[in-house]
Design an enzyme around this catalytic site. Structure first.
Site, PDB file in Angstrom:
ATOM      1  CG  HIS A 292      45.194  27.914  32.247  1.00  0.00           C
ATOM      2  ND1 HIS A 292      46.154  28.508  33.014  1.00  0.00           N
ATOM      3  CD2 HIS A 292      45.253  26.593  32.566  1.00  0.00           C
ATOM      4  CE1 HIS A 292      46.784  27.607  33.753  1.00  0.00           C
ATOM      5  NE2 HIS A 292      46.242  26.435  33.503  1.00  0.00           N
TER       6      HIS A 292
ATOM      7  CD  GLU B 271      47.661  30.741  30.739  1.00  0.00           C
ATOM      8  OE1 GLU B 271      48.548  31.522  30.396  1.00  0.00           O
ATOM      9  OE2 GLU B 271      46.827  31.001  31.620  1.00  0.00           O
TER      10      GLU B 271
ATOM     11  CG  HIS C 285      48.277  34.972  38.059  1.00  0.00           C
ATOM     12  ND1 HIS C 285      47.418  35.278  39.067  1.00  0.00           N
ATOM     13  CD2 HIS C 285      47.887  33.785  37.574  1.00  0.00           C
ATOM     14  CE1 HIS C 285      46.549  34.297  39.199  1.00  0.00           C
ATOM     15  NE2 HIS C 285      46.797  33.382  38.304  1.00  0.00           N
TER      16      HIS C 285
HETATM   17  N1  PXP Z   1      49.316  33.459  33.299  1.00  0.00           N
HETATM   18  C1  PXP Z   1      48.948  32.240  33.751  1.00  0.00           C
HETATM   19  C2  PXP Z   1      49.925  31.113  33.666  1.00  0.00           C
HETATM   20  C3  PXP Z   1      47.668  32.023  34.279  1.00  0.00           C
HETATM   21  O1  PXP Z   1      47.303  30.814  34.732  1.00  0.00           O
HETATM   22  C4  PXP Z   1      46.750  33.100  34.310  1.00  0.00           C
HETATM   23  C5  PXP Z   1      45.364  32.872  34.835  1.00  0.00           C
HETATM   24  O2  PXP Z   1      44.701  31.948  34.030  1.00  0.00           O
HETATM   25  C6  PXP Z   1      47.176  34.354  33.826  1.00  0.00           C
HETATM   26  C7  PXP Z   1      48.465  34.510  33.350  1.00  0.00           C
HETATM   27  C8  PXP Z   1      46.282  35.552  33.834  1.00  0.00           C
HETATM   28  O3  PXP Z   1      46.028  35.937  35.150  1.00  0.00           O
HETATM   29  P1  PXP Z   1      44.835  36.947  35.469  1.00  0.00           P
HETATM   30  O4  PXP Z   1      43.552  36.238  35.129  1.00  0.00           O
HETATM   31  O5  PXP Z   1      44.998  37.240  36.928  1.00  0.00           O
HETATM   32  O6  PXP Z   1      45.051  38.157  34.601  1.00  0.00           O
END
Ligand code: PXP
Length: 258
Positions: free
Chosen positions: A46, A73, A209
């Site tokens: 990201h 992303e 997430h």
């Molecule tokens: N999906 C998106 C769109 C995110 O922004 C993130 C965090 O960068 C994640 C998934 C992954 O989340 P986590 O780091 O809590 O596993």
């Protein structure tokens, strides 16, 4: 095993540790390789405009070496930004970066530059018109497009109408309910129904997430789930058990390792 949900490991936190010093260690590409060797199905990054974790150069370095699916992303409207750090390339803008790298999947996220982390999905009634040409353009480059979304069924319908290939469900509310053991079943049911609706519409289902080794086994019972992307908890677990063991443990949660 009958069930197959792909595990895409988000490497933001590896980059965050590196960026706390002027160093190249820990190496993002080396840790990507450890994940791949341990059986990860994909790598996610990201890259935010301030490059506080994943940097532009990391994206190019990963694109060169990855033998598994690459998912980038971010906010498609994130504009170019000059780097204020020596030796770090300027950020070219999210879409310019993605168009040059052409990852297998691009997950569009409605976050802003000052947000600590992504904490909500798109309101497609509001942003559908601006996303539509972006989705078309990414498709013309052969990139699969996923939209970060909540569980509202009308919104999922709109995602399909816009031509998105997949949605990524924002699992923060599920993780919160799991941790506090409040309204867990009713919140889980919303995610389950979102999976059923996605299947009826013919749009693929990703999720991510705040997923972790405790809450993932229940979430992974959603039959339509194609991919989870996990970063924060994976990194925390890797400190305790090693990254390869952490990847194995998450694959076990997904029913893929004995
Ligand atoms: N999906 C998106 C769109 C995110 O922004 C993130 C965090 O960068 C994640 C998934 C992954 O989340 P986590 O780091 O809590 O596993």
């Amino acid at each position: 095993m009958s069930k197959k949900t792909d595990l895409s490991v988000n490497l933001n936190k590896i980059a965050l540790i590196r960026n706390s010093r002027d160093t190249t260690s820990p190496s993002v590409t080396e840790h990507a390789q450890i994940c791949i060797d341990a059986g990860a199905d994909g790598i996610t990054v990201h890259p935010r405009p301030d490059q506080r974790h994943i940097r532009v150069d990391d994206c190019f370095d990963l694109a060169k070496m990855l033998s598994v699916e690459f998912n980038i992303e971010g906010n498609p409207l994130a504009a170019a930004m000059k780097s204020d750090r020596n030796g770090v390339s300027d950020y070219p803008g999210f879409l310019d970066l993605v168009k040059e790298i052409k990852p297998a999947q691009c997950t569009l996220v409605p976050d802003n530059n000052n947000q600590l982390t992504s904490d909500h999905g798109f309101d497609l009634f509001e942003s559908g018109d601006s996303l539509s040409p972006i989705i078309d353009e990414l498709h013309s480059l052969g990139i699969r497009v996923s939209l970060f979304m909540g569980t509202d069924l009308e919104q999922i319908n709109l995602a399909k109408q816009l031509g998105a290939d997949r949605i990524e469900l924002y699992t923060g509310p599920y993780a919160q309910a799991f941790m506090n053991n409040t309204n867990l079943e009713s919140i889980f049911r919303q995610f389950y129904q979102a999976g059923e609706t996605a299947a009826e519409l013919g749009i693929g289902l990703n999720a991510g997430h705040d997923l972790n080794l405790h809450n993932l086994p229940k979430f992974a019972t959603i039959p339509q789930l194609l991919e989870v992307s996990i970063g924060h908890a994976m990194t925390v677990d890797a400190i305790k058990m090693g990254l390869d063991n952490a990847v194995h443990a998450y694959q076990q949660c997904l029913g893929k390792k004995d």
